[in-house]
Design a protein around this motif. Structure first.
Motif, PDB file in Angstrom:
ATOM      1  N   CYS A 412      55.479   4.277 144.520  1.00 11.93           N
ATOM      2  CA  CYS A 412      56.589   4.647 145.397  1.00 11.93           C
ATOM      3  C   CYS A 412      57.377   3.432 145.864  1.00 11.93           C
ATOM      4  N   MET A 413      57.316   2.321 145.095  1.00 11.65           N
ATOM      5  CA  MET A 413      58.082   1.147 145.493  1.00 11.65           C
ATOM      6  C   MET A 413      59.574   1.416 145.432  1.00 11.65           C
ATOM      7  N   ARG A 418      59.460   8.809 143.499  1.00 15.21           N
ATOM      8  CA  ARG A 418      59.024   9.760 144.509  1.00 15.21           C
ATOM      9  C   ARG A 418      59.113  11.183 143.955  1.00 15.21           C
ATOM     10  N   PHE A 419      58.619  12.138 144.729  1.00 10.44           N
ATOM     11  CA  PHE A 419      58.463  13.507 144.228  1.00 10.44           C
ATOM     12  C   PHE A 419      59.776  14.110 143.733  1.00 10.44           C
ATOM     13  N   LEU A 423      60.297  16.678 140.390  1.00 14.27           N
ATOM     14  CA  LEU A 423      60.271  18.107 140.711  1.00 14.27           C
ATOM     15  C   LEU A 423      61.659  18.594 141.112  1.00 14.27           C
ATOM     16  N   ASN A 424      61.881  19.878 140.940  1.00 16.96           N
ATOM     17  CA  ASN A 424      63.155  20.499 141.293  1.00 16.96           C
ATOM     18  C   ASN A 424      63.104  20.964 142.754  1.00 16.96           C
ATOM     19  N   HIS A 425      63.558  20.090 143.657  1.00 18.23           N
ATOM     20  CA  HIS A 425      63.474  20.411 145.079  1.00 18.23           C
ATOM     21  C   HIS A 425      64.566  21.372 145.533  1.00 18.23           C
ATOM     22  N   SER A 426      65.446  21.763 144.640  1.00 20.89           N
ATOM     23  CA  SER A 426      66.382  22.829 144.991  1.00 20.89           C
ATOM     24  C   SER A 426      65.718  24.202 144.900  1.00 20.89           C
ATOM     25  N   PHE A 434      56.459  20.816 149.511  1.00 20.67           N
ATOM     26  CA  PHE A 434      56.288  19.407 149.168  1.00 20.67           C
ATOM     27  C   PHE A 434      57.401  18.555 149.752  1.00 20.67           C
ATOM     28  N   ASP A 435      57.011  17.362 150.206  1.00 21.48           N
ATOM     29  CA  ASP A 435      57.957  16.399 150.750  1.00 21.48           C
ATOM     30  C   ASP A 435      58.667  15.695 149.595  1.00 21.48           C
ATOM     31  N   PRO A 436      59.995  15.752 149.521  1.00 16.50           N
ATOM     32  CA  PRO A 436      60.690  15.113 148.403  1.00 16.50           C
ATOM     33  C   PRO A 436      60.540  13.600 148.367  1.00 16.50           C
ATOM     34  N   ASP A 437      60.232  12.987 149.516  1.00 15.36           N
ATOM     35  CA  ASP A 437      60.068  11.536 149.572  1.00 15.36           C
ATOM     36  C   ASP A 437      58.609  11.099 149.490  1.00 15.36           C
ATOM     37  N   ALA A 438      57.720  12.032 149.178  1.00 12.66           N
ATOM     38  CA  ALA A 438      56.302  11.665 149.034  1.00 12.66           C
ATOM     39  C   ALA A 438      56.126  10.726 147.852  1.00 12.66           C
TER      40      ALA A 438
END
Length: 557
Positions: A412-413, A418-419, A423-426, A434-438
């Motif tokens: 995650c540098m 990040r997630f 993944l399709n966060h829409s 799920f956290d998109p910034d995980a």
């Protein structure tokens, strides 16, 4: 018509008002006005700088200089600053400077040359180019012999260039046309660059998917060795009780590798055992496909790895891996899914990297069934086939995972790890859970606590998300996106030195490579391919014995 005001409403004139003032007021004002003018004149003369000041009389008091200088009045003009910055000579500043005229004409003529070529007026462009060279020659000769351009050598050159520049204006080679044509050139170059980048990606993907001639040759020769030698076959069929016991002994160090690349797997095993403090306590569990099963067994029967135990299985023997149990297998056998990712007809926007045959291979998804493949083991280290091991990994088995299922190095540098990248966060289902910034993490070198895995039913979680992704809307093909979902909240971050990534697609810090325990050639540029990055191939080649008779027949170096 506007009416004039009544006489008593008119404003009296200045002369009339002056005569109405008392005599003593008029006398005082008459005396004060000349005195005020004289006072202002004296102030102006005192404030003006001395044209030739005495250096000894110049004050160096900073407070005085600050007081006498006004922030509203610049001490030096802008032209003085420009002249100093450009180091211009007196000759260049002259109103009749031949050097300046030649320089200005050269700059303008170069622009017209480009426009003339675009208009396919090659003869005019050639004449302009000739005059540019002539003017440059005059300037160069002057610089070498005193720095002044003489009238007799510059006059005709300036005149001839002026004629050409006038002709260019008649041809409507103005700045507006030039800018528009240059914009068109830039847009055309950008489109060509984009097309070439797409071609490069496509050809690189094709090169990464192809089986190199050397690896194909090795597989064929090993297959021949296996079937013509009963001794090799007996070595794997007649395993001693001690070897059988090692496969289930949880006091030993167990590693699993799933691959159809014989040479790559041998490098993983060789590098691990060579850098192990206790190679005799090392157990490798290898799984391949039916095509490479016999040659894989032949290779490890012909070679000894410092007493390490090697088990080889084929995925086709796992009868429980069927479409009724494994959602991804059902999807991969679906003709619509294959058409979606490989014909490109269903989705023109699907990147070419997702049309890789490896995504149809069950070997790529076998990592989610490790507890079922090895039901008697409690902890294993999973290794990809595109890694090399530089240090002893036995300490990984003693790391406390704090109740988590997996130990992995986070990636995650940068934001693209990040997630939300995978993944399709829409999609509302992803957005709700799920956290998109995980932070993402890397497959390739992972410590797995199989006891916790079974307790938390990670395989069941994996199946749940695979079934929800039957319409391909949660993520593209691949093993990392479902892995991020299945192990969400169950990953213990490891020291980055355990797993150094990027040797197959980017530049990696050499200090990180030196300190790294596992080097991962993730990306298309694998070290066994011709497109592999030369500066990193040496690390991999160190664990390939090119003096081996079979390798000498199949690989030329």
């Amino acid at each position: 018509m506007r009416r004039r005001p009544f006489p008593d409403q008119r404003r009296p004139s200045f002369n009339r008002r002056w005569q109405q003032r008392p005599w003593w007021v008029r006398l005082a004002l008459s005396l004060l006005l000349p005195l005020a003018c004289l006072f202002l004149l004296l102030l102006a003369l005192r404030g003006s700088p001395d044209p030739d000041p005495d250096p000894a009389s110049v004050s160096t008091d900073p407070s005085r200089s600050a007081a006498t200088s006004s922030p509203l009045l610049p001490q030096r003009s802008y032209l003085d600053g420009v002249t100093d910055a450009l180091n211009m000579t007196d000759e260049m500043l002259s109103a009749h400077s031949f050097s300046r005229q030649l320089t200005d004409q050269i700059s303008l003529a170069k622009t017209y040359v480009v426009v003339a070529k675009e208009a396919n007026n090659l003869q005019f462009a050639a004449e302009l180019t000739s005059q540019i060279r002539r003017a440059q020659s005059i300037l160069a000769h002057a610089a070498a012999h005193g720095g002044t351009v003489m009238e007799q050598e510059a006059e005709k050159a300036i005149r001839d260039m002026s004629v050409l520049l006038f002709q260019a204006q008649q041809l409507r080679y103005d700045s507006g046309v030039t800018i528009m044509k240059l914009k068109g050139q830039i847009q055309s170059l950008e489109e060509k660059s984009k097309a070439e980048a797409e071609k490069s990606t496509k050809y690189g993907q094709i090169a990464a998917e192809e089986l190199p001639k050397g690896l194909y040759c090795l597989g064929v020769r090993l297959t021949m060795e296996w079937f013509k030698s009963t001794e090799l076959q007996r070595e794997f069929t007649d395993r001693s009780p001690a070897v059988q016991s090692n496969l289930r002994d949880n006091s030993l160090y167990h590693y699993c590798v799933f691959s159809d690349n014989i040479l790559a797997v041998s490098v993983v095993v060789n590098s691990t055992t060579l850098n192990s403090k206790h190679p005799e306590k090392t157990v490798f569990h290898l799984v391949t496909d039916e095509v490479n099963y016999a040659p894989m067994k032949a290779w490890f029967a012909l070679n000894d790895y410092r007493g390490a135990t090697v088990e080889i299985q084929k995925v086709e023997d796992f009868t429980w891996l069927n479409a009724s149990y494994v959602p991804v297998l059902k999807q991969l056998q679906n003709a619509a899914t294959q058409n979606f990712y490989f014909s490109g007809s269903a989705n023109r926007g699907t990147p070419i990297k997702f049309r890789n045959p490896k995504y149809l291979s069950m070997l790529n998804h076998l990592r989610f069934y490790i507890p079922e493949i090895y039901p008697e083991l409690r902890k294993v280290v999973f290794l990809d086939d595109d890694v090399i091991v530089q240090k002893d990994l036995s300490e990984l088995f003693a790391i406390n995972l704090n109740g988590n299922v997996m130990g992995a190095v986070e990636t995650c540098m940068e934001t693209f790890h990040r997630f939300h990248k995978y993944l399709n966060h829409s999609h509302p289902l992803i957005r709700a859970h799920f956290d998109p910034d995980a932070c993402g993490w890397a497959f390739g070198m992972n410590v797995l606590d199989l006891v916790e895995w079974r307790k938390k039913n990670v395989t069941g979680i994996y199946h749940y998300w695979q079934e929800r992704n039957a319409d391909h809307t949660l993520w593209k093909l691949g093993s990392l996106p479902p892995g991020l979902l299945a192990f969400y909240g169950l990953v213990e971050a490891l020291d980055p030195r355990w797993h150094v990534l990027g040797l197959g697609y980017t530049t990696v810090d050499m200090a990180a490579i030196k300190e790294g325990a596992v080097l991962h050639y993730n990306g298309n540029m694998k070290p066994w391919l011709k497109i592999g990055m030369e500066k990193y191939k040496g690390f991999w080649d160190n664990y390939v014995d090119y003096s081996h008779p079979l390798l000498q027949r199949c690989f030329t170096r």
